[in-house]
Design an enzyme around this catalytic site. Structure first.
Site, PDB file in Angstrom:
ATOM      1  N   LYS A 164       0.959  13.849   4.009  1.00  0.00           N
ATOM      2  CA  LYS A 164       0.245  15.104   3.748  1.00  0.00           C
ATOM      3  C   LYS A 164       1.124  16.335   3.960  1.00  0.00           C
ATOM      4  CE  LYS A 164      -4.095  12.936   3.985  1.00  0.00           C
ATOM      5  NZ  LYS A 164      -4.180  11.549   4.444  1.00  0.00           N
TER       6      LYS A 164
HETATM    7  C1  LIG Z   1      -4.603  10.534   3.838  1.00  0.00           C
HETATM    8  C2  LIG Z   1      -3.927   9.242   4.032  1.00  0.00           C
HETATM    9  C3  LIG Z   1      -4.106   8.192   3.139  1.00  0.00           C
HETATM   10  C4  LIG Z   1      -5.062   8.279   1.965  1.00  0.00           C
HETATM   11  O1  LIG Z   1      -4.625   9.194   0.988  1.00  0.00           O
HETATM   12  P1  LIG Z   1      -5.670   9.763  -0.105  1.00  0.00           P
HETATM   13  O2  LIG Z   1      -4.932  10.841  -0.811  1.00  0.00           O
HETATM   14  O3  LIG Z   1      -6.835  10.261   0.684  1.00  0.00           O
HETATM   15  O4  LIG Z   1      -6.018   8.614  -0.973  1.00  0.00           O
HETATM   16  C5  LIG Z   1      -3.370   7.037   3.342  1.00  0.00           C
HETATM   17  N1  LIG Z   1      -2.541   6.910   4.393  1.00  0.00           N
HETATM   18  C6  LIG Z   1      -2.348   7.895   5.279  1.00  0.00           C
HETATM   19  C7  LIG Z   1      -1.436   7.681   6.423  1.00  0.00           C
HETATM   20  C8  LIG Z   1      -3.032   9.104   5.129  1.00  0.00           C
HETATM   21  O5  LIG Z   1      -2.842  10.081   6.015  1.00  0.00           O
END
Ligand SMILES: *Cc1c(COP(=O)(O)O)cnc(C)c1O
Length: 465
Positions: A112
């Protein structure tokens, strides 16, 4: 670039307004009116660029008319300059066909950061130009919150309120949010699930008066700018491993469908991508959809991969809009049905188009631990309980002959030390910049799953707009 809502009843916006709006006023999500495309020759000229330079090239068409390209280059350099690996998104080879793209070299150790570090700077840039301020409210199942807080802390023009499900995020995830001492950062632990948090945020946006009074804005993956920023690492990997003659495939551990949707956009922009595997934990609404053509919500169960513990994948709406040839009315009626009954069926043509490109797979907690152990034994790599679900789901892509498969490493193993230790018998160590995380003081407020109570708290604590 113009942005349109997936439900077809909200005003068209330019990039700046779509960035600040988050959710559209008709409840839909903003998408570009058309996908910019680069030719094979144009992609070839980008193959040698470093991550920040590639990012500027890829996102420029989405921001044309808003942010000038030289400014954009400076912003992407600032956003990715703090990442702790020189390559920013390095690829490591796990076997003859499978690579792992490590997307955990940002400040909060999850993918993210790749979007939010950039989006934080874009907010700053756009708000300064307008002389205005915003209040960001967001829901997190763990990693979004810390990444958003890091990207927004101490910014003059922003107050940020992050809701997380009390007791359902890991200690590391919680502490990464609650140990930030900036006055513009507010952590709310909600007595409920992630979907409750997400519904509370949606309800705040649906209240027009509240939304206007506080100048509400979103940073969860409903914000188009996050998807946009995530396109970059798909291109980065495809350009490193693929070519016009050799398509690649991606396997993505998935919750809200934001990450893998960015891969879909990368393909629409002309990159040779054969297919996507979508990995779920026991909260497998997407896998069940891929198997049946019908989207059916269940209750959320807690798992070892909490950032995927959700039953409503908001960004799937963007894929539906595309699969229904931008028919906002059709998407709106599916979403209404889902809201009413918790179920909708995708029509045959749209479902077939989706199945051409996506395959679903799932892994429960027992399988998660077993696969972490077998990956460690076979490759020496310690992977986190989300990443391993992508590695597992990659098996469906390995049947594509001569196609490199890239599994996305979405979090650093030290974010989930208990699960990792249970699987491989070793406790992963936090990187140096977070080594004292467990001795820093925490700040958070616990509130009920109660919209009025939470709105009152936000009103009281946001600085005046
Ligand atoms: C947010 C997240 C996901 C899922 O990603 P999406 O974009 O919500 O599908 C998977 N793994 C980790 C470690 C995350 O932080």
């Amino acid at each position: 670039m113009r942005y349109i809502s997936t439900r077809g009843r909200a005003p068209e916006l330019g990039f700046d307004a779509a960035l600040l709006a988050g959710l559209a006023t008709d409840g839909g999500l903003y998408v570009p009116a058309s996908w910019p495309r680069f030719s094979g020759a144009e992609w070839a000229t980008m193959a040698g660029l470093d991550y920040a330079a590639l990012a500027a090239k890829i996102i420029a068409p989405y921001m044309r008319g808003s942010v000038a390209e030289p400014k954009l280059v400076a912003i992407t350099q600032q956003a990715y300059g703090t990442f702790t690996h020189k390559a920013v998104a390095p690829l490591v080879q796990l076997d003859s066909q499978l690579w792992l793209m490590e997307l955990f070299h940002g400040p909060t150790l999850a993918f993210k950061d790749y979007a939010l570090q950039l989006v934080g700077l874009l907010f700053d840039h756009v708000l300064k130009a307008r002389g205005s301020r915003i209040t960001i409210v967001g829901a997190t199942s763990g990693d979004t919150g810390s990444a958003a807080i890091d990207a927004c802390k101490d910014r003059e023009a922003v107050d940020i309120f992050i809701l997380h499900p009390a007791g359902r995020v890991s200690d590391v995830q919680r502490r990464q949010m609650t140990t930030v001492q900036s006055n513009n950062v507010h952590n709310i632990a909600v007595q409920g699930s992630f979907d409750d948090c997400q519904n509370l945020v949606k309800a705040m946006f649906a209240d027009a008066r509240f939304r206007t009074d506080l100048n509400l804005s979103a940073v969860n993956s409903i914000n188009w700018a996050r998807i946009m920023a995530q396109i970059v690492y798909y291109a980065f990997a495809a350009l490193r491993l693929g070519s016009e003659q050799r398509p690649v495939a991606f396997s993505v551990p998935t919750g809200n469908f934001g990450n893998v949707f960015a891969g879909y956009v990368a393909k629409q922009m002309g990159l040779p991508i054969a297919k996507f595997a979508v990995g779920s934990n026991r909260n497998d609404i997407l896998t069940r959809y891929f198997e049946t053509g019908s989207m059916t919500a269940n209750d959320v169960v807690p798992t070892l991969s909490p950032s995927m513990d959700i039953q409503i994948s908001s960004n799937f709406e963007r894929l539906l809009f595309s699969a229904y040839n931008n028919d906002g009315a059709a998407v709106a009626s599916l979403m209404d049905r889902f809201k009413q009954s918790g179920v909708y069926a995708v029509d045959a043509a749209a479902h077939a188009a989706i199945m051409d490109l996506f395959v679903g797979d799932r892994l429960d907690d027992v399988g998660t631990k077993a696969t972490m152990k077998s990956v460690f034994a076979a490759t020496g790599h310690v992977v986190d309980p989300h990443t391993v679900i992508g590695i597992h789901a990659a098996r469906a892509l390995k049947t594509l002959p001569g196609t490199p498969v890239i599994a996305l490493g979405t979090a650093h193993p030290a974010k989930f030390p208990d699960a990792v230790e249970a699987a491989i018998g070793q406790r992963p160590v936090l990187p140096a910049h977070l080594a004292d995380l467990f001795t820093r003081p925490e700040r958070l407020t616990t509130l009920g799953n109660d919209l009025d109570q939470i709105k009152a708290y936000v009103r009281q604590n946001a600085r005046k707009i």
